[in-house]
Design an enzyme around this catalytic site. Structure first.
Site, PDB file in Angstrom:
ATOM      1  N   GLY A  17      36.899  31.969  33.088  1.00 34.71           N
ATOM      2  CA  GLY A  17      38.215  32.338  32.578  1.00 34.71           C
ATOM      3  C   GLY A  17      39.371  31.762  33.387  1.00 34.71           C
ATOM      4  N   ASN A  18      39.175  31.658  34.714  1.00 35.66           N
ATOM      5  CA  ASN A  18      40.303  31.189  35.535  1.00 35.66           C
ATOM      6  C   ASN A  18      40.636  29.718  35.279  1.00 35.66           C
ATOM      7  OD1 ASN A  18      37.774  30.710  36.836  1.00 35.66           O
ATOM      8  ND2 ASN A  18      38.886  30.153  38.690  1.00 35.66           N
ATOM      9  N   LYS A 135      29.434  45.452  24.664  1.00 31.45           N
ATOM     10  CA  LYS A 135      30.432  44.562  25.257  1.00 31.45           C
ATOM     11  C   LYS A 135      31.822  44.913  24.722  1.00 31.45           C
ATOM     12  CE  LYS A 135      31.987  40.701  27.179  1.00 31.45           C
ATOM     13  NZ  LYS A 135      32.043  40.487  28.622  1.00 31.45           N
ATOM     14  N   LYS A 218      28.742  33.081  28.010  1.00 32.87           N
ATOM     15  CA  LYS A 218      28.757  31.625  28.103  1.00 32.87           C
ATOM     16  C   LYS A 218      27.831  31.104  29.203  1.00 32.87           C
ATOM     17  CE  LYS A 218      31.635  30.552  31.895  1.00 32.87           C
ATOM     18  NZ  LYS A 218      31.681  31.842  32.478  1.00 32.87           N
ATOM     19  N   LYS A 280      25.830  35.367  35.627  1.00 27.46           N
ATOM     20  CA  LYS A 280      25.897  34.041  36.270  1.00 27.46           C
ATOM     21  C   LYS A 280      24.630  33.779  37.070  1.00 27.46           C
ATOM     22  CE  LYS A 280      30.888  34.273  36.713  1.00 27.46           C
ATOM     23  NZ  LYS A 280      31.127  33.748  35.354  1.00 27.46           N
TER      24      LYS A 280
HETATM   25  P1  ADP Z   1      34.446  34.005  34.989  1.00 26.54           P
HETATM   26  O1  ADP Z   1      35.691  34.460  34.285  1.00 26.54           O
HETATM   27  O2  ADP Z   1      34.643  32.824  35.865  1.00 26.54           O
HETATM   28  O3  ADP Z   1      33.252  33.881  34.089  1.00 26.54           O
HETATM   29  P2  ADP Z   1      33.908  36.688  36.027  1.00 26.54           P
HETATM   30  O4  ADP Z   1      35.223  37.335  36.286  1.00 26.54           O
HETATM   31  O5  ADP Z   1      33.145  37.078  34.834  1.00 26.54           O
HETATM   32  O6  ADP Z   1      34.115  35.123  36.075  1.00 26.54           O
HETATM   33  O7  ADP Z   1      32.935  36.849  37.302  1.00 26.54           O
HETATM   34  C1  ADP Z   1      33.380  36.531  38.620  1.00 26.54           C
HETATM   35  C2  ADP Z   1      33.738  37.821  39.323  1.00 26.54           C
HETATM   36  O8  ADP Z   1      32.550  38.602  39.550  1.00 26.54           O
HETATM   37  C3  ADP Z   1      34.311  37.704  40.704  1.00 26.54           C
HETATM   38  O9  ADP Z   1      35.682  37.392  40.679  1.00 26.54           O
HETATM   39  C4  ADP Z   1      34.049  39.119  41.274  1.00 26.54           C
HETATM   40  O10 ADP Z   1      35.162  39.961  41.015  1.00 26.54           O
HETATM   41  C5  ADP Z   1      32.886  39.654  40.435  1.00 26.54           C
HETATM   42  N1  ADP Z   1      31.662  40.020  41.171  1.00 26.54           N
HETATM   43  C6  ADP Z   1      30.886  41.085  40.869  1.00 26.54           C
HETATM   44  N2  ADP Z   1      29.818  41.150  41.671  1.00 26.54           N
HETATM   45  C7  ADP Z   1      29.914  40.105  42.533  1.00 26.54           C
HETATM   46  C8  ADP Z   1      29.098  39.640  43.612  1.00 26.54           C
HETATM   47  N3  ADP Z   1      27.971  40.262  43.964  1.00 26.54           N
HETATM   48  N4  ADP Z   1      29.486  38.531  44.254  1.00 26.54           N
HETATM   49  C9  ADP Z   1      30.624  37.886  43.903  1.00 26.54           C
HETATM   50  N5  ADP Z   1      31.443  38.276  42.900  1.00 26.54           N
HETATM   51  C10 ADP Z   1      31.096  39.373  42.197  1.00 26.54           C
HETATM   52 MG    MG Z   2      36.965  36.023  34.921  1.00 25.76          MG
END
Ligand code: ADP
Ligand code: MG
Length: 336
Positions: A17-18, A135, A218, A280
């Site tokens: 998302g970022n 979700k 995704k 992820k």
């Molecule tokens: P994106 O939008 O890039 O898909 P998400 O926001 O869904 O990313 O996932 C990334 C986020 O997951 C990080 O910013 C953090 O807040 C969160 N997170 C949860 N558990 C963990 C972990 N164990 N290690 C790192 N980040 C984590």
């Molecule tokens: Mg995000």
């Protein structure tokens, strides 16, 4: 030694998302152009080094915007399905990224064709997720506002003080239907953007393939797409340098290079939150289990570094055998 990586040849990059919205998560047209320009620069650095790059991306904030429009105009125009929202966001994000990449290539003095594919992802009609949609998507609303959408057949759930929010199924991606096309285009020297938002969810029905009201993660779709493309590396580009053990506690520590077996243990211990880091890590592991050489979870800005540097130096890296076989015991301190 033999553990030392060969060069990364074909990488599937999954943008989070970022890469597509402002730091506060807002996703105006200009926010998306700005964020994707930055992402395009990092991708162009990698592409300029001769790496084949296929790109996939999320679409949460963009679909959120479309749902809002759906809701505000419900009395004058029937809301469209999530499948249609997915298709629309693949086009707008693909278009914006094509412009960003083209400009980034020009700035770096080279040129490469970029193509963005409208992509479908097949899910099972009997995936258990359809019976238990969990979700949450879109905005919180008051109960009486939610009711008009419930009357249209949508499922909404009471989240207490915050209000009601729509919930949808997030089924497992089985197959990215356009993967062979994406591979042929990549083989032909194109930079390919595919399976945005995890792909448009479709199921096989009596009437053929039809779109369904669901969202596909995704990162999980990337784990299915990567092997079908012949990608050796999957890079999940997000907003943290690495996955973290004991996240949010004083014992927190970054995770470096680990094996499939080691990451399975950490997953079982519950280190990675559902809906964010959890999918992820699961996607990265699945990619390697399916024959991928390495999967890397790191920050968007470290994308090119991660592909350039020896395995394990940047981000959380999963390989079949991990760092142990490289005769570097305890060698799991990441850069973070
Ligand atoms: P994106 O939008 O890039 O898909 P998400 O926001 O869904 O990313 O996932 C990334 C986020 O997951 C990080 O910013 C953090 O807040 C969160 N997170 C949860 N558990 C963990 C972990 N164990 N290690 C790192 N980040 C984590
Ligand atoms: Mg995000």
């Amino acid at each position: 030694m033999s553990q030392q990586p060969e060069r990364v040849r074909r990488v599937l990059v999954a943008l989070g998302g970022n890469a597509m919205s402002a730091p506060d998560g807002s996703a105006t047209e200009q926010d998306q152009i700005t964020a994707l320009r930055a992402a395009g620069g990092h991708l162009a650095d990698l592409i300029g080094e001769g790496v084949d790059v296929v790109i996939t991306h999320g679409n949460g904030p963009q679909v959120g915007n479309l749902l809002l429009k759906n809701e505000f105009s419900v009395s004058v125009a029937a809301p469209v399905s999530l499948a249609w929202c997915g298709a629309q966001t693949q086009a707008t994000i693909g278009f914006t990224l094509m412009n960003a990449l083209g400009d980034a290539f020009t700035e770096r003095g080279f040129t490469r064709p970029v193509v963005s594919l409208v992509t479908r992802t097949r899910v099972a009609a009997d995936d258990p997720a359809f019976g238990n949609p969990v979700k949450p998507i879109g905005r919180y609303r008051a109960k009486d506002e939610a009711q008009q959408f419930i009357d249209l057949g949508q499922q909404w759930r009471d989240f207490g003080e915050k209000g009601w929010r729509r919930v949808v199924a997030s089924p497992q991606p089985l197959e990215v239907l356009e993967a062979p096309t994406a591979k042929a285009l990549a083989d032909g020297g194109n930079v390919v953007i595919a399976a945005g938002g995890g792909g448009i969810p479709v199921v096989q029905s009596d009437e053929g393939l039809v779109g369904v009201d669901a969202v596909i993660d995704k990162d999980l779709a990337a784990a299915v797409l990567g092997p079908a493309l012949g990608a050796d590396t999957l890079i999940i580009a997000t907003d943290v340098e690495a996955a973290i053990l004991h996240y949010g506690t004083p014992q927190a520590r970054s995770l470096g290079h680990v094996s499939v077996a080691e990451i399975r243990d950490f997953e079982a211990q519950g280190h990675f939150a559902a809906g964010s880091m959890g999918p992820k890590v699961a996607a990265a592991r699945t990619f390697v289990e399916s024959g991928g050489r390495a999967a890397i979870i790191t920050k968007l800005d470290l994308l090119a570094e991660a592909a350039r540097r020896p395995i394990g130096e940047v981000g959380t890296v999963i390989t079949q055998t991990g760092a142990m076989a490289a005769a570097a015991p305890q060698n799991s301190q990441p850069t973070a």
